[in-house]
Write a protein that holds these residues in place. Structure first.
Motif, PDB file in Angstrom:
ATOM      1  N   ARG A   2       9.669   0.855  -0.875  1.00 15.41           N
ATOM      2  CA  ARG A   2       8.793   1.962  -0.491  1.00 15.41           C
ATOM      3  C   ARG A   2       9.594   3.258  -0.591  1.00 15.41           C
ATOM      4  O   ARG A   2      10.644   3.408   0.041  1.00 15.41           O
ATOM      5  CB  ARG A   2       8.287   1.758   0.935  1.00 15.41           C
ATOM      6  CG  ARG A   2       7.252   2.798   1.394  1.00 15.41           C
ATOM      7  CD  ARG A   2       6.713   2.397   2.768  1.00 15.41           C
ATOM      8  NE  ARG A   2       5.781   3.357   3.320  1.00 15.41           N
ATOM      9  CZ  ARG A   2       4.491   3.415   3.031  1.00 15.41           C
ATOM     10  NH1 ARG A   2       3.990   2.553   2.170  1.00 15.41           N
ATOM     11  NH2 ARG A   2       3.697   4.312   3.586  1.00 15.41           N
ATOM     12  N   GLN A  19       5.187   3.051  -4.401  1.00 18.69           N
ATOM     13  CA  GLN A  19       5.516   1.635  -4.235  1.00 18.69           C
ATOM     14  C   GLN A  19       5.268   0.911  -5.561  1.00 18.69           C
ATOM     15  O   GLN A  19       4.305   1.226  -6.279  1.00 18.69           O
ATOM     16  CB  GLN A  19       4.662   1.002  -3.137  1.00 18.69           C
ATOM     17  CG  GLN A  19       5.231  -0.295  -2.596  1.00 18.69           C
ATOM     18  CD  GLN A  19       4.859  -0.517  -1.137  1.00 18.69           C
ATOM     19  OE1 GLN A  19       4.140   0.271  -0.526  1.00 18.69           O
ATOM     20  NE2 GLN A  19       5.372  -1.583  -0.565  1.00 18.69           N
ATOM     21  N   VAL A  24       1.333   5.903  -4.354  1.00 16.45           N
ATOM     22  CA  VAL A  24       0.352   5.238  -3.505  1.00 16.45           C
ATOM     23  C   VAL A  24      -0.907   6.104  -3.452  1.00 16.45           C
ATOM     24  O   VAL A  24      -0.845   7.280  -3.076  1.00 16.45           O
ATOM     25  CB  VAL A  24       0.913   5.012  -2.089  1.00 16.45           C
ATOM     26  CG1 VAL A  24      -0.165   4.433  -1.166  1.00 16.45           C
ATOM     27  CG2 VAL A  24       2.127   4.076  -2.141  1.00 16.45           C
TER      28      VAL A  24
END
Length: 293
Positions: A2, A19, A24
Motif C-alpha cells: 500500500r 495498491q 486506488v
C-alpha cells in the motif's frame, strides 16, 4: 503493498493511495497548501494513521541530494523525515514534470487532447512542457526521464524578438523562460502591454492582444525546444495555464505554423503536440516510479 503518492504544486497538493501498481479508485484528495505549515502536516492529515509501505512525492522544484525545496512555496523536506512520519516507509522524491514523463506510457486515450496533429516516431523521446505557477520540462525516453530546470534558463532569441516587437524597451524586464511562460509571467506581460491587473484565467479568456503575443512567443519557444530536445515521440503540454492556453482556437494553428520544416528529412515537421488533461497524471507517474524501485 500500500503506497501513498503525492503531487505537490505551488498552490495545491494532490494525494492518493495506490495498491498493486494502480491508483486506488476514489482515493484522490486535494489540499490547499496555504492551510498547512509543512508538507508533512498534509501527509499526516491524508494518511490518518493508515499503514503505508511506500511514498513517492512529485514536487514543483529541483530535487537535490538529501533534501528538496519548492521554488514557489517556502516548504522543504527530505526523504528521511517523511519516512519517519510514515513509520519507516520507503520514500522517493521526484520532480513533478518528471512524474508526468514517467506517466506517459500509462495514460488513457482520453487523458490527452490533440493540439497539433502529427506522427510520433516509434521509440522516440517525448517532451513534457509544464506551464502553470511556474515552468519546466522533462524529456522521457522508455523508462528514463531527464531532469531539467528549463524555467530558469534565459530567453532564446526567437522569443526575445517576439517580445521586443510588441514591447520595445519593456522587453528587457523579461529575462528567463519562467518570467514569461507562467501565471505570473502572463500577468506581467499583460501589464507591460498596457493592460490592467487581473487573474491569469481572465487574461486568457478576455485579453486577445496579450494572448496573441503570448501564444506567438510560445510557438517560438517550442520551435527552439524542438532542436534542443528532438522530441520525435511528441510534445505534451501540462499544467493549468497550459490547458487554458492551448485550448484557445488559434493556438494549434500558430504552433503548427511555427514547426520546423524541411530539416532532418522532415522528421521535425511531423511532431504531434497534445495537452494532458488528466489531473492525476503526475500521481500515475509516481506509481510507475515506485513500481520500478
Amino acid at each position: 503493498m500500500r503506497w501513498v503518492v503525492a503531487d505537490v504544486g505551488g498552490t495545491n497538493t494532490r494525494m492518493a493511495f495506490a495498491q498493486d501498481g494502480k491508483l486506488v479508485t476514489g482515493s484522490v484528495q486535494w489540499f490547499l497548501n496555504d492551510d498547512y505549515p509543512t508538507f508533512a502536516d498534509v501527509l499526516v492529515d491524508f494518511v490518518q494513521d493508515a499503514p503505508v509501505d511506500g511514498l513517492c512525492v512529485a514536487i514543483a522544484g529541483p530535487v537535490m541530494p538529501g533534501h528538496v525545496r519548492l521554488t514557489n512555496r517556502d516548504w522543504s523536506f527530505d526523504a528521511d523525515q517523511l519516512s519517519m512520519v510514515l513509520g519507516g516507509a520507503k520514500v522517493r522524491i521526484i520532480n513533478d514534470l518528471a512524474a508526468v514523463g514517467h506517466a506517459l506510457p500509462y495514460l488513457a486515450p482520453d487523458a490527452v487532447v490533440p493540439v497539433v496533429p502529427g506522427r510520433a516516431a516509434p521509440g522516440g523521446q517525448s517532451l513534457v512542457v509544464g506551464i502553470g505557477t511556474g515552468f519546466n520540462v522533462s524529456l522521457a525516453h522508455g523508462n528514463g526521464v531527464m531532469l531539467a530546470e528549463e524555467g530558469h534558463t534565459g530567453l532564446s532569441i526567437g522569443v526575445w524578438r517576439v517580445l521586443q516587437d510588441h514591447l520595445g524597451e519593456k522587453a528587457a524586464a523579461f529575462e528567463t523562460v519562467e518570467q514569461v511562460f507562467s501565471g505570473s509571467g502572463l500577468r506581467a506581460l499583460h501589464l507591460a502591454l498596457g493592460g490592467v491587473e487581473m487573474p491569469s484565467q481572465q487574461i486568457v479568456r478576455d485579453a486577445r492582444l496579450t494572448m496573441g503575443v503570448f501564444v506567438t512567443a510560445l510557438a517560438a519557444l517550442v520551435r527552439d525546444m524542438t532542436f534542443q530536445f528532438m522530441p520525435l515521440g511528441g510534445i505534451y503540454f501540462n499544467g493549468g495555464l497550459a490547458r487554458a492556453v492551448v485550448g484557445l482556437p488559434e493556438t494549434g494553428e500558430i504552433l503548427a505554423a511555427a514547426r520546423v520544416q524541411d530539416m532532418f528529412e522532415g522528421t521535425l515537421s511531423d511532431i504531434p503536440m497534445c495537452v494532458v488533461v488528466d489531473d492525476a497524471a503526475a500521481l500515475a507517474g509516481c506509481v510507475a516510479c515506485l513500481e520500478r524501485t
